[in-house]
Motif scaffolding. Structure first.
Motif, PDB file in Angstrom:
ATOM      1  N   TYR A 189      18.543  -5.040   8.899  1.00  0.00           N
ATOM      2  CA  TYR A 189      18.391  -6.484   8.713  1.00  0.00           C
ATOM      3  C   TYR A 189      19.389  -7.268   9.564  1.00  0.00           C
TER       4      TYR A 189
ATOM      5  N   GLN B 227      14.566  -6.469   1.185  1.00  0.00           N
ATOM      6  CA  GLN B 227      14.685  -5.058   0.828  1.00  0.00           C
ATOM      7  C   GLN B 227      13.912  -4.746  -0.443  1.00  0.00           C
TER       8      GLN B 227
ATOM      9  N   ASN C 274      19.563  -4.073  -5.343  1.00  0.00           N
ATOM     10  CA  ASN C 274      18.897  -2.863  -4.874  1.00  0.00           C
ATOM     11  C   ASN C 274      19.654  -1.595  -5.270  1.00  0.00           C
TER      12      ASN C 274
ATOM     13  N   ALA D 220      20.538   0.655   5.461  1.00  0.00           N
ATOM     14  CA  ALA D 220      19.480  -0.339   5.237  1.00  0.00           C
ATOM     15  C   ALA D 220      19.903  -1.712   5.747  1.00  0.00           C
TER      16      ALA D 220
END
Length: 501
Positions: free
Chosen positions: A385, A418, A363, A381
């Motif tokens: 999770y 993601q 990513n 991010a």
């Protein structure tokens, strides 16, 4: 819930009493008891982190207890190092074999214990190795380097090595993890022969079905503490699971109301040599499609073609009704297809990097600003999770290699989510993962399917395949040999019949 075995008047072969062990900042074992009789297979059960590895490393002389006593046939012993354990008649076969790849079978068996006189020793040791394999009832090529032996053959070399040291106690850590079903049955036959010779065996496995097949009794640890012990005939699978995880799990394979939609990914006449032969199928929105068969059936080879890791010789893919060209994993990822590989340690993660770095790798473009990777963006991010997937980490800079198998699997899943992956391929998603973490992975798969993702799950564990799949495909020698649409009525025996025909 606790079980105990009635006291007997025979002296145990091995007794570990009130064992304590701490490492800096961690109490690994507290008041642990273990009793092993002659000619008994004792299953040592517990989740990852329960203390099993620490306990068997004490038996192997790699760790020494801070408190407690170890006795063999009623006599206290000090297992100060591996040589002392070997002298006491204890052989430990770790999950990672301790063989020298360039040496052959008999050289590995007698390494470090060679007799003087090269020519005499070579002839004598080769003969003794042949006798050991004959005792085990197996035929192992004596002069082939260990690296050329199969996993099952390497394991037999380890067993022969222990027997050559006159082991009375044999510890097997996940011995069946990489074996074919027929190899597991051969291993069990050897274990039963060793039992008949009076050897006591401690058997560790995450495969619960095996325990009731091979074990005479079960000892359960949880969080470094002794939970209970009972004959295997007096313990149910559900009771064992509850003892291991410390809570009730009503359904080992959690069911969900399946709302299955249109076909998302369609595979047509996909082929590559003899590994994958003219395979066609579709997987639908909200569906968990089980893909099973014996090792070598072509399951992993098939999904590698779909993911672009290998190049197909023929065949077509469509995604949501549109033709799809996959020339590389990059193309698959861009199309929303992700693959959680069977070997997460070598193919799914970079173990020497942190959790944050592993999460960010696929990513990078999303987390980069002006050509520089923003750790803050990665961390923000990842935090979502960590919460939603219940990833247990001390901090996001923790190295991936220091996570449990279940948490490693969740990190791999997080990095693909993601990417907004819509087609998720799980290759042996719970291999080497304890029962509690398995349940969490199953629940995650259910949530993903409920969100409309399409899931392909490869598994060799037939209870898992039947328990988690909405539909099952069976492969044999590169071909699809069967499809099960009503998983509520199918049996393991019926699936195995499709897998060998």
């Amino acid at each position: 819930m606790e079980f105990t075995v009635p006291e007997t008047h025979t002296t145990p072969l091995l007794q570990m009493t009130a064992i304590e062990k701490s490492f800096p900042g961690v109490r690994a074992l507290s008041g642990v008891d273990l009793t092993l009789q002659r000619g008994e297979v004792l299953a040592l059960m517990g989740e990852n982190g329960a203390g099993k590895s620490t306990l068997i490393k004490m038996l192997g002389g790699a760790h020494q207890p801070d408190a407690g006593e170890i006795s063999i046939e009623g006599t206290p012993v000090s297992l100060s190092d591996p040589a002392a354990a070997m002298q006491a008649g204890i052989g430990v076969i770790y999950q990672e074999f301790n063989l020298i790849p360039a040496l052959n079978a008999w050289e590995n068996i007698f390494l470090g214990r060679e007799r003087s006189g090269f020519f005499v020793a070579k002839t004598d040791e080769r003969r003794r190795a042949a006798e050991l394999f004959q005792r085990l009832g197996v035929d192992i090529p004596l002069d082939v380097p260990a690296r050329q032996l199969s996993v099952a053959q390497q394991q037999l070399v380890e067993i022969a090595k222990a027997l050559s040291q006159n082991a009375r106690i044999l510890v097997m850590d996940e011995p069946s993890a990489a074996l074919l079903p027929q190899e597991v049955q051969k291993l069990f036959a050897i274990i039963r022969d060793l039992k008949a010779q009076g050897i006591g065996i401690i058997y560790i496995s995450h495969r619960l079905d095996e325990i009731f097949d091979i074990a005479d009794s079960i000892t359960v640890l949880r969080d470094g503490q002794y939970v209970g012990h009972a004959p295997s005939a007096e313990m149910t699978r559900q009771q064992m699971i509850e003892m291991m995880v410390g809570r009730s799990i009503e359904n080992e394979f959690p069911k969900r109301p399946a709302t299955i939609g249109d076909v998302r990914l369609e595979v047509s006449h996909l082929s590559r040599g003899t590994a994958v032969r003219d395979i066609s199928f579709g997987v639908r929105r909200g569906e968990v499609l089980g893909l099973t068969g014996l090792v070598g059936a072509g399951r992993t080879e098939l999904v590698r073609l779909i993911f672009g890791a290998d190049k197909a010789e023929a065949g077509e893919l469509t995604l949501d009704g549109k033709p799809l060209r996959i020339g590389s994993p990059r193309d698959a990822i861009k199309a929303g297809i992700c693959l959680l590989t069977e070997d997460r340690k070598s193919q799914g993660l970079v173990l020497g990097l942190s959790v944050r770095e592993n999460f960010g790798l696929p990513n990078l473009s999303e987390f980069s600003q002006f050509g520089m990777v923003s750790r803050r963006n990665e961390r923000d991010a990842l935090t979502g999770y960590v919460d939603s997937l219940s990833i247990r980490i001390s901090h996001d800079e923790q190295l991936a290699k220091n996570l449990s198998g279940g948490n490693q699997q969740k990190v791999v899943l997080a990095k693909w989510l993601q990417q907004n992956a819509e087609i998720l391929i799980f290759d042996e998603p719970t291999r080497g993962i304890d029962v509690g973490a398995k349940h969490e992975i199953y629940q995650l798969m259910n949530r993903l399917a409920s969100a409309g993702k399409a899931i392909i799950m490869i598994s060799s564990e037939l209870p898992e395949v039947i328990g988690m799949s909405d539909r099952i495909l069976v492969m044999h020698e590169g071909r699809l040999t069967g499809e099960v649409t009503d998983v509520t009525q199918v049996t393991q025996e019926q699936i195995m019949e499709l897998a060998i025909n």
